[in-house]
Write a protein that holds these residues in place. Structure first.
Motif, PDB file in Angstrom:
ATOM      1  N   LEU A  72       0.730  -0.993   0.114  1.00  0.00           N
ATOM      2  CA  LEU A  72      -0.161   0.169   0.106  1.00  0.00           C
ATOM      3  C   LEU A  72       0.928   1.230  -0.148  1.00  0.00           C
ATOM      4  CD1 LEU A  72      -2.793  -0.947   2.545  1.00  0.00           C
ATOM      5  CD2 LEU A  72      -3.085  -0.617  -0.044  1.00  0.00           C
ATOM      6  N   ALA A  73       1.941   1.069   0.713  1.00  0.00           N
ATOM      7  CA  ALA A  73       3.022   2.541   0.847  1.00  0.00           C
ATOM      8  C   ALA A  73       3.508   2.607  -0.575  1.00  0.00           C
ATOM      9  CB  ALA A  73       3.799   2.195   1.821  1.00  0.00           C
ATOM     10  N   ALA A  74       3.636   1.478  -1.150  1.00  0.00           N
ATOM     11  CA  ALA A  74       4.427   1.680  -2.519  1.00  0.00           C
ATOM     12  C   ALA A  74       3.380   2.348  -3.571  1.00  0.00           C
ATOM     13  CB  ALA A  74       5.005   0.107  -3.068  1.00  0.00           C
ATOM     14  N   TYR A  75       2.154   2.024  -3.161  1.00  0.00           N
ATOM     15  CA  TYR A  75       1.212   2.667  -4.461  1.00  0.00           C
ATOM     16  C   TYR A  75       0.277   3.536  -3.736  1.00  0.00           C
ATOM     17  CZ  TYR A  75       2.450  -1.230  -7.269  1.00  0.00           C
ATOM     18  OH  TYR A  75       3.320  -2.235  -8.046  1.00  0.00           O
ATOM     19  N   PRO A  76       0.668   4.981  -3.673  1.00  0.00           N
ATOM     20  CA  PRO A  76      -0.119   6.014  -3.155  1.00  0.00           C
ATOM     21  C   PRO A  76      -1.492   5.899  -3.332  1.00  0.00           C
ATOM     22  CG  PRO A  76       2.119   6.757  -4.175  1.00  0.00           C
ATOM     23  CD  PRO A  76       1.650   5.385  -4.425  1.00  0.00           C
ATOM     24  N   THR A  77      -1.989   5.678  -4.923  1.00  0.00           N
ATOM     25  CA  THR A  77      -3.400   5.917  -4.974  1.00  0.00           C
ATOM     26  C   THR A  77      -4.048   4.954  -4.211  1.00  0.00           C
ATOM     27  OG1 THR A  77      -2.715   6.272  -7.217  1.00  0.00           O
ATOM     28  CG2 THR A  77      -4.899   5.472  -7.076  1.00  0.00           C
ATOM     29  N   ALA A  78      -3.661   3.611  -4.137  1.00  0.00           N
ATOM     30  CA  ALA A  78      -4.367   2.508  -3.263  1.00  0.00           C
ATOM     31  C   ALA A  78      -4.556   2.967  -1.927  1.00  0.00           C
ATOM     32  CB  ALA A  78      -3.637   1.259  -3.355  1.00  0.00           C
ATOM     33  N   LEU A  79      -3.471   3.636  -1.286  1.00  0.00           N
ATOM     34  CA  LEU A  79      -3.324   4.063  -0.069  1.00  0.00           C
ATOM     35  C   LEU A  79      -4.324   5.174   0.174  1.00  0.00           C
ATOM     36  CD1 LEU A  79      -2.243   3.937   2.901  1.00  0.00           C
ATOM     37  CD2 LEU A  79      -0.200   5.346   2.104  1.00  0.00           C
ATOM     38  N   GLN A  80      -4.488   6.085  -0.800  1.00  0.00           N
ATOM     39  CA  GLN A  80      -5.361   7.206  -0.684  1.00  0.00           C
ATOM     40  C   GLN A  80      -6.804   6.692  -0.763  1.00  0.00           C
ATOM     41  OE1 GLN A  80      -4.401  10.435  -0.133  1.00  0.00           O
ATOM     42  NE2 GLN A  80      -6.267  11.192  -0.307  1.00  0.00           N
ATOM     43  N   ILE A  81      -7.160   5.783  -1.682  1.00  0.00           N
ATOM     44  CA  ILE A  81      -8.517   4.948  -1.487  1.00  0.00           C
ATOM     45  C   ILE A  81      -8.892   4.606  -0.174  1.00  0.00           C
ATOM     46  CG2 ILE A  81      -9.961   3.446  -2.606  1.00  0.00           C
ATOM     47  CD1 ILE A  81      -8.328   3.651  -5.111  1.00  0.00           C
ATOM     48  N   LEU A  82      -8.004   4.208   0.427  1.00  0.00           N
ATOM     49  CA  LEU A  82      -8.226   3.463   1.798  1.00  0.00           C
ATOM     50  C   LEU A  82      -8.318   4.617   2.833  1.00  0.00           C
ATOM     51  CD1 LEU A  82      -8.352   1.008   3.504  1.00  0.00           C
ATOM     52  CD2 LEU A  82      -5.909   1.123   3.830  1.00  0.00           C
ATOM     53  N   LYS A  83      -7.695   5.638   2.493  1.00  0.00           N
ATOM     54  CA  LYS A  83      -7.992   6.887   3.473  1.00  0.00           C
ATOM     55  C   LYS A  83      -9.228   7.516   3.216  1.00  0.00           C
ATOM     56  CE  LYS A  83      -4.777   9.835   4.419  1.00  0.00           C
ATOM     57  NZ  LYS A  83      -3.705  10.892   4.256  1.00  0.00           N
ATOM     58  N   ILE A  84      -9.708   7.590   1.945  1.00  0.00           N
ATOM     59  CA  ILE A  84     -10.966   8.072   1.691  1.00  0.00           C
ATOM     60  C   ILE A  84     -11.895   7.193   2.322  1.00  0.00           C
ATOM     61  CG2 ILE A  84     -12.628   8.538  -0.078  1.00  0.00           C
ATOM     62  CD1 ILE A  84     -10.112   9.447  -1.780  1.00  0.00           C
ATOM     63  N   VAL A  85     -12.006   6.011   2.081  1.00  0.00           N
ATOM     64  CA  VAL A  85     -12.950   5.098   2.616  1.00  0.00           C
ATOM     65  C   VAL A  85     -13.026   5.185   4.226  1.00  0.00           C
ATOM     66  CG1 VAL A  85     -13.951   2.736   2.975  1.00  0.00           C
ATOM     67  CG2 VAL A  85     -12.881   3.428   0.814  1.00  0.00           C
ATOM     68  N   GLY A  86     -11.940   5.406   4.771  1.00  0.00           N
ATOM     69  CA  GLY A  86     -11.915   5.564   6.401  1.00  0.00           C
ATOM     70  C   GLY A  86     -12.392   6.799   6.729  1.00  0.00           C
ATOM     71  N   GLY A  87     -12.186   8.062   6.143  1.00  0.00           N
ATOM     72  CA  GLY A  87     -12.533   9.156   6.572  1.00  0.00           C
ATOM     73  C   GLY A  87     -14.002   9.190   6.297  1.00  0.00           C
ATOM     74  N   LEU A  88     -14.676   8.521   5.117  1.00  0.00           N
ATOM     75  CA  LEU A  88     -16.292   8.520   4.988  1.00  0.00           C
ATOM     76  C   LEU A  88     -16.862   7.922   6.087  1.00  0.00           C
ATOM     77  CD1 LEU A  88     -16.463   8.215   1.060  1.00  0.00           C
ATOM     78  CD2 LEU A  88     -16.975  10.103   2.243  1.00  0.00           C
ATOM     79  N   TYR A  89     -16.093   6.850   6.513  1.00  0.00           N
ATOM     80  CA  TYR A  89     -16.673   5.850   7.674  1.00  0.00           C
ATOM     81  C   TYR A  89     -16.817   6.721   8.817  1.00  0.00           C
ATOM     82  CZ  TYR A  89     -17.692   1.620  10.396  1.00  0.00           C
ATOM     83  OH  TYR A  89     -18.225   0.882  11.356  1.00  0.00           O
ATOM     84  N   LEU A  90     -15.817   7.634   9.246  1.00  0.00           N
ATOM     85  CA  LEU A  90     -15.664   8.272  10.338  1.00  0.00           C
ATOM     86  C   LEU A  90     -16.926   9.281  10.501  1.00  0.00           C
ATOM     87  CD1 LEU A  90     -11.676   8.865  11.038  1.00  0.00           C
ATOM     88  CD2 LEU A  90     -13.333   7.465  12.223  1.00  0.00           C
ATOM     89  N   ILE A  91     -16.994  10.038   9.226  1.00  0.00           N
ATOM     90  CA  ILE A  91     -18.107  10.916   9.090  1.00  0.00           C
ATOM     91  C   ILE A  91     -19.393  10.019   9.416  1.00  0.00           C
ATOM     92  CG2 ILE A  91     -19.181  12.325   7.342  1.00  0.00           C
ATOM     93  CD1 ILE A  91     -16.596  13.018   6.214  1.00  0.00           C
ATOM     94  N   TYR A  92     -19.432   9.149   8.605  1.00  0.00           N
ATOM     95  CA  TYR A  92     -20.957   8.147   8.975  1.00  0.00           C
ATOM     96  C   TYR A  92     -21.142   7.900  10.444  1.00  0.00           C
ATOM     97  CZ  TYR A  92     -23.286   3.754   9.613  1.00  0.00           C
ATOM     98  OH  TYR A  92     -24.202   2.911  10.014  1.00  0.00           O
TER      99      TYR A  92
END
Length: 213
Positions: A67-87
């Motif tokens: 995940l660290a080697a692929y920033p896009t995948a890491l960013q997607i995980l962060k977005i999902v995590g952020g949306l879950y916290l908002i939820y």
């Protein structure tokens, strides 16, 4: 050869404690559930501790490094995590009246069940890539020359999970007892709003933070 020395393990445990007592998504999540009873807060804490061990396993098999080697995948995980916290934050606002403690200790609503609290703890931690990156960064510092990185990672993961659970358990018990002692629904609702708002703000902050390569 020993996985690592006792002083090193104690130093790592101290680092985990410092990180645990720093308010974050898991702390506010446990606090929110604890306002409906210590049992729910403890369930959320257990879920978070278990998910931390899962992250350690992911690091051990190389997933976090991938995940660290692929920033896009890491960013997607962060977005999902952020949306879950908002939820979680919005959900706390919507159900604050149903989740408020009452004097007669009546049964809690289905949406505040132990299983749901445990699930929230697990999902919130799993969707936080910082946990995996933390293991990825510290393992080399605690792994003796010639030792198995996977074994060291899992040992450190167990320590981190235990430390996090114990601290969050304390938060859950203290919060639940404080609310029970006050026995004031307005106070409980205010605390619920605070913890729910903090989760939502953390979610927005997560979405606004860009992942660097």
């Amino acid at each position: 050869m020993a996985v690592t020395s006792v002083p090193a393990l104690l130093a790592f445990a101290g680092l985990c404690l410092l990180l645990a007592i720093t308010p974050g998504p898991d702390t506010f999540l446990v606090l929110r559930h604890s306002l409906s009873g210590a049992r729910l807060g403890i369930a959320a804490a257990a879920g978070s501790g278990l998910a931390s061990l899962v992250w350690a396993g992911a690091v051990a098999v190389g997933l976090a490094a991938l995940l660290a080697a692929y920033p896009t995948a890491l960013q997607i995980l962060k977005i999902v995590g952020g949306l879950y916290l908002i939820y979680l934050g919005i959900s706390g606002f919507l159900h604050r009246d149903r989740g408020a403690p009452v004097d007669d200790g009546a049964a809690r609503k289905a949406e505040s069940s132990t299983a749901a609290a445990f699930r929230d703890g697990v999902v919130s931690c799993l969707l936080n890539p910082k946990v995996g990156l933390f293991f990825l960064a510290v393992v080399p510092q605690f792994a003796p020359t010639g030792s198995s990185a996977a074994t060291v990672t899992m040992v450190l993961g167990v320590i981190d999970g235990i430390v996090a659970f114990v601290w969050l358990l304390l938060v859950a018990v203290v919060a639940a007892r404080a609310v029970r002692w006050l026995r004031r629904p307005k106070i409980a609702r205010a605390l619920s709003n605070l913890s729910s708002g903090a989760l939502a703000v953390l979610g927005v902050a997560t979405l606004s933070t860009r992942t660097t390569a």
